[in-house]
Design a protein around this motif. Structure first.
Motif: not given
Length: 78
Positions: A11, A34-41, A63
């Motif tokens: 990022s 957008y924030d993929r690290l803190d978002a639900a998959c 995953h």
């Protein structure tokens, strides 16, 4: 997670004040604004990870790829 390469996200700060995320695999051109690290998959579940204690988790391809490299006493099942 990159849906194709697993735990390869990087990022940087974006021009709009947020962050941009991209896959660090040099063959991949996936980018997310957008924030993929803190978002639900949000990727479709395709595998089951069975932990050594019997717990089961349903996960996406990305995953599952990462879990298969990290799980020592469990299994990753399609």
């Amino acid at each position: 997670m990159c849906p194709e390469h697993g735990g390869t996200l990087k990022s940087r700060a974006s021009d709009t004040g947020g962050f941009d995320f991209w896959c660090a695999d040099f063959t991949c051109f996936n980018v997310w604004p957008y924030d993929r690290l803190d978002a639900a998959c949000t990727e479709p579940a395709t595998h089951t990870v069975q932990a050594d204690n019997g717990d089961r988790y349903v996960v996406c391809d990305g995953h599952a790829l990462t879990a298969s490299a990290q799980v020592t006493d469990g299994q990753v099942l399609p």
